[in-house]
Design an enzyme around this catalytic site. Structure first.
Site, PDB file in Angstrom:
ATOM      1  N   TYR A   1      -1.742  -1.796  10.065  1.00  0.00           N
ATOM      2  CA  TYR A   1      -1.819  -2.016   8.606  1.00  0.00           C
ATOM      3  C   TYR A   1      -0.466  -1.704   7.952  1.00  0.00           C
ATOM      4  O   TYR A   1       0.053  -2.482   7.144  1.00  0.00           O
ATOM      5  CB  TYR A   1      -2.927  -1.125   8.042  1.00  0.00           C
ATOM      6  CG  TYR A   1      -3.200  -1.309   6.569  1.00  0.00           C
ATOM      7  CD1 TYR A   1      -3.807  -2.461   6.088  1.00  0.00           C
ATOM      8  CD2 TYR A   1      -2.875  -0.311   5.648  1.00  0.00           C
ATOM      9  CE1 TYR A   1      -4.074  -2.626   4.733  1.00  0.00           C
ATOM     10  CE2 TYR A   1      -3.147  -0.461   4.296  1.00  0.00           C
ATOM     11  CZ  TYR A   1      -3.747  -1.618   3.839  1.00  0.00           C
ATOM     12  OH  TYR A   1      -4.004  -1.765   2.491  1.00  0.00           O
TER      13      TYR A   1
ATOM     14  N   SER B   1       0.837  -1.204   0.000  1.00  0.00           N
ATOM     15  CA  SER B   1       0.000   0.000   0.000  1.00  0.00           C
ATOM     16  C   SER B   1       0.868   1.248   0.000  1.00  0.00           C
ATOM     17  O   SER B   1       1.888   1.307   0.700  1.00  0.00           O
ATOM     18  CB  SER B   1      -0.876   0.021   1.249  1.00  0.00           C
ATOM     19  OG  SER B   1      -1.516   1.281   1.348  1.00  0.00           O
TER      20      SER B   1
ATOM     21  N   LYS C   1       2.119  -4.211   5.935  1.00  0.00           N
ATOM     22  CA  LYS C   1       2.511  -4.009   4.534  1.00  0.00           C
ATOM     23  C   LYS C   1       4.010  -3.741   4.391  1.00  0.00           C
ATOM     24  O   LYS C   1       4.613  -4.104   3.369  1.00  0.00           O
ATOM     25  CB  LYS C   1       1.687  -2.878   3.912  1.00  0.00           C
ATOM     26  CG  LYS C   1       0.190  -3.196   3.803  1.00  0.00           C
ATOM     27  CD  LYS C   1      -0.083  -4.396   2.911  1.00  0.00           C
ATOM     28  CE  LYS C   1      -1.569  -4.580   2.641  1.00  0.00           C
ATOM     29  NZ  LYS C   1      -1.839  -5.767   1.790  1.00  0.00           N
TER      30      LYS C   1
END
Ligand code: NDP
Length: 246
Positions: A154, A141, A158
């Site tokens: 998150y 991301s 990633k």
């Protein structure tokens, strides 16, 4: 019945969003496609039906990518059905917002289980099974570059995925298998919209110079490039695909 002359692709998380668009695109590119999902059987079957309507071949297979035995079964089923695996796209992922606080450790564990452990398990089986000249593509991301509050779990997951991609590219030396990640900016899917107000959506959409959200098909086109003959010299890279959001 298996037709080993046709190349086969696995797309995890293909019942919805970027994974669904990728499955449709790879089917249009000529791959037989395995449409993996976690729980939404009817949506996964819809992706398969849409591929078949366009003249492609597809099969929906449920498997939680964080579950080792489920991932083993997933890959065994692909080989049994299509006789080969040429491309693996790991699009399955979750995003939950919570500050870095002791009470939120459960959310970290859940996020890492799907996004990082899941990537490890899928990449490990891909490394074992993907054919010569194959491709392994992970989803990271572009939010890694933003460090917004609440994105800790998150972003940690990633960042881990980006590390795995580069290491696996080196571990596959000599096998002519490229390993890359696509790192989208905000894309109009459930994962992005969930929990955001209209104002938040508008302000995030405005971050890129193109002043809009990305569409799943725009990410799928980049995955298709990496999966196809024109992407053959790209290896160990993270492609940020975000309309210029920095
Ligand atoms: P969606 O929420 O639209 O779709 C998620 C997909 O992943 C669904 O098919 C879901 O299956 C599947 N899934 C979730 N958990 C698991 C699991 N444990 N095992 C197997 N499948 C699972 O997400 P997006 O399409 O938006 O995201 C796809 C990828 O792109 C993710 O890795 C995400 O982090 C990344 N990304 C997305 C961005 C965005 O703005 N949308 C931006 C940057 C990166 P089911 O339907 O059965 O629940």
């Amino acid at each position: 019945m298996a037709n080993p002359a046709q190349k086969a692709a696995l797309v995890t998380g293909a019942s919805r969003g970027i994974g669904r668009a990728t499955a449709l695109k790879l089917a249009a590119d000529g791959f037989a496609v395995v449409v993996n999902y976690a729980g939404n059987t009817s949506l996964a079957e819809q992706t398969v039906a849409d591929i078949e309507t366009l003249g492609g071949r597809a099969l929906a297979v449920q498997a939680d990518i964080g579950d080792m035995e489920a991932v083993e079964r997933l890959f065994a089923q692909i080989l049994e059905t299509f006789g080969r695996i040429d491309v693996v796209v790991n699009s399955a992922g979750i995003m939950q917002m919570a500050k870095i606080a002791t009470d939120n450790i459960g959310m970290l564990d859940k996020t890492l289980s799907t996004n990082l452990r899941g990537s490890w398990l899928v990449m490990a089986k891909a490394a074992e099974t993907v054919s010569e000249d194959g491709r392994i593509i992970a989803l990271s991301s572009s939010v890694l570059g933003k460090s917004f509050p609440g994105y800790g779990a998150y972003i940690a997951s990633k960042a881990g995925v980006e590390g795995l991609v580069k290491v696996l590219a080196n571990e596959l030396r000599g096998r002519n298998i490229a390993v890359n990640a696509v790192a989208p900016g905000p894309v109009a899917t459930e994962l992005f919209f969930e929990g955001k107000s209209e104002e938040q959506v508008a302000s995030i959409a405005n971050l890129a110079p193109f002043e809009r959200l990305g569409q799943p098909a725009e990410i799928a086109d980049v995955v298709s490039f990496l999966a196809g003959p024109k992407g053959r010299w790209v290896n160990g890279q993270i492609l940020r695909v975000n309309g210029g959001m920095v």
